[in-house]
Design a protein around this motif. Structure first.
Motif: not given
Lengths: 266, 228
Positions: A64-70, A135-145, A236-239
């Motif tokens: 689910a974290l592709e392509p940022y974490m394979s 847990d600290s990551m998600q698909p479509g993560g990143g962006d701003m709090p 930081m940008d995507h995960l």
């Protein structure tokens, strides 16, 4: 005897207790028949309590974290390294009677032993660290709090950009293996970026971690080789999951008073 | 074993301090590998050798030089806080340069010297102290496998007591941090970057296989120099 199972366990502590057959010291009963004596000794034999920790799955599929974490990184990182820490921990706990019955948080603090870590610390802390990391990551993560977390970051770092710079810098200046954290410091009642070596995590100082980034080479080497900067920026940008961070902050505020108390004027 | 100091850069500091002089300063540079990047296949793959040498070792050299330049400046300015603060960067990057320079010499292609067992006197010293070469290898591999995080595992010679020992160091700490009399004979890099692309998380396979390309001749030469 004990069968241990690795199924997902929703609570934050994933302690699975199996083969709960407490022994009891029976008084020496006179006039027991041979058959009754045999029955007593057999039930007294099964008197050990085994506690096993289970390998919790990340809250998303391994690809689910592709392509940022394979997927192959997650297969090796979660399925290999994280699993080894869990199995290593369980093996170590078989040999000790003092350490069972703890939640993961408690186990980490107890085995840290105030800076003189017990042999179980490395495995225990790494199990905790990796659970926290997935847990600290998600698909479509990143962006701003948003909202409260963003406000607190701006209060403690000046701006989100400044926080992000500090976080990236900490990741790139870490010597050897370790982790980078955004923590809420309990005593100072503010957020901070810290880096820790090997398995150490801010729980041991009683601080509250909000997000973490694994800077052990196995976390990024398959995807980014030596390009740590790219890995951190992609994180930081995507995960990174600010949703999870918001939840953690909200929970943390039950323990740490971040603002002036709102005393209603009668 | 000499660290290669190829370029001599004279850094003129335009500042004069009451104790100060313009100092001569040699920077360090990346040593060449004594073999091709593909020469250690299939034990260590080409891509690992390229990354390890051209990126990892190179960045240690670069950062080491940077730290030394800043140290030089701080010394001239008698800026003690900076002098002390630079120590960790020097230990890490300088240590990385020292360790990797030894490591390249510790390895040799199978077709050349790789894997050939040590001859006397090192060979007999190993047998005397550990029983056999295999026993020593088992010990080194066990220590390497047990190392948490990043570090190195060493076959060391205590030059004062004339004894061999197996040591581990964390991160890029050079062997001397474990004892000033310790001389490195063989060092094995157990940082994940040294094996991950090929052996993934099975560090024990890397440790089992690397002995096929270990250059015992180099280790013997060091040993004979210290224990003639």
């Amino acid at each position: 005897m004990g069968s241990f199972c690795y199924h997902t366990f929703p609570a934050s502590s994933h302690l699975l207790v199996s083969d709960f057959a407490p022994g009891f010291k029976s008084p020496k009963l006179p006039y027991l028949s041979k058959q009754q004596e045999r029955w007593f000794s057999r039930s007294q034999g099964a008197s050990k309590i085994f506690a096993y920790y289970g390998l919790r799955e990340p809250p998303y599929k391994l690809d689910a974290l592709e392509p940022y974490m394979s997927r192959k990184t997650l297969e090796k990182h979660w399925g290999g390294h994280h699993r080894n820490y869990v199995e290593g921990l369980n093996k170590q706990l078989e040999k000790t009677e003092v350490l069972y019955g703890c939640t993961m948080d408690e186990l980490v603090k107890v085995t840290y032993n105030n800076g003189n870590p017990l042999p179980e610390f490395n495995n225990a802390a790494q199990v905790w660290n990796h659970d926290f990391f997935w847990d600290s990551m998600q698909p479509g993560g990143g962006d701003m709090p948003k909202l409260g977390v963003l406000q607190q970051i701006e209060k403690d770092f000046g701006s989100f950009t400044n926080f992000r710079e500090k976080f990236v810098e900490a990741a790139l200046t870490l010597f050897g293996s370790g982790w980078v954290w955004l923590v809420l410091k309990r005593e100072e009642r503010r957020l901070a970026v810290i880096k820790t070596s090997n398995a150490v995590c801010p729980l041991v100082w009683d601080d509250i971690p909000i997000i973490s980034l694994d800077m052990w080479e196995h976390a990024y080497y398959l995807d980014y080789k030596n390009d740590k900067g790219k890995y951190v920026n992609v994180f930081m940008d995507h995960l990174v999951s600010w949703n999870v961070a918001t939840g953690r902050m909200a929970r943390a505020e039950a323990f740490v008073n971040l603002g002036e108390p709102k005393i209603p004027i009668a | 074993m000499a660290l290669r100091r190829v370029s001599k850069k004279s850094i003129e500091l335009g500042l004069w301090h009451s104790h100060g002089l313009v100092r001569e300063f040699s920077t360090f540079s990346l040593p060449n590998l004594p073999y091709d990047y593909w020469a250690l296949e299939p034990v260590i793959m080409t891509e690992i050798m390229k990354l390890h040498h051209q990126q990892h070792h190179q960045s240690y050299v670069t950062n080491y030089n940077n730290a030394l330049v800043r140290l030089e400046h701080a010394l001239t300015m008698a800026d003690s806080p900076t002098i002390v603060r630079l120590q960790s960067a020097i230990k890490f990057n300088g240590g990385g340069h020292i360790n990797h320079s030894i490591f390249w010499k510790n390895l040799s292609p199978v077709k050349e010297l790789g894997g050939e067992p040590p001859k006397p006197s090192l060979g007999s010293a190993i047998d005397r102290q550990y029983g056999s070469l295999d026993a020593l290898i088992q010990k080194v591999n066990a220590e390497g496998a047990a190392l948490q995080g990043s570090g190195w595992v060493w076959l060391a010679l205590d030059k004062e007591r004339k004894q061999l020992s197996v040591e581990t160091t964390a991160d890029q700490d050079p062997l001397v941090t474990e004892g000033s009399a310790l001389v490195p004979l063989i060092g094995i890099d157990v940082w994940e970057h040294a094996y991950y692309l090929q052996y993934r998380d099975v560090k024990s396979n890397y440790l089992k296989n690397i002995w096929k390309v270990i250059n015992w001749k180099y280790a013997s030469e060091i040993y004979e120099k210290e224990c003639p």
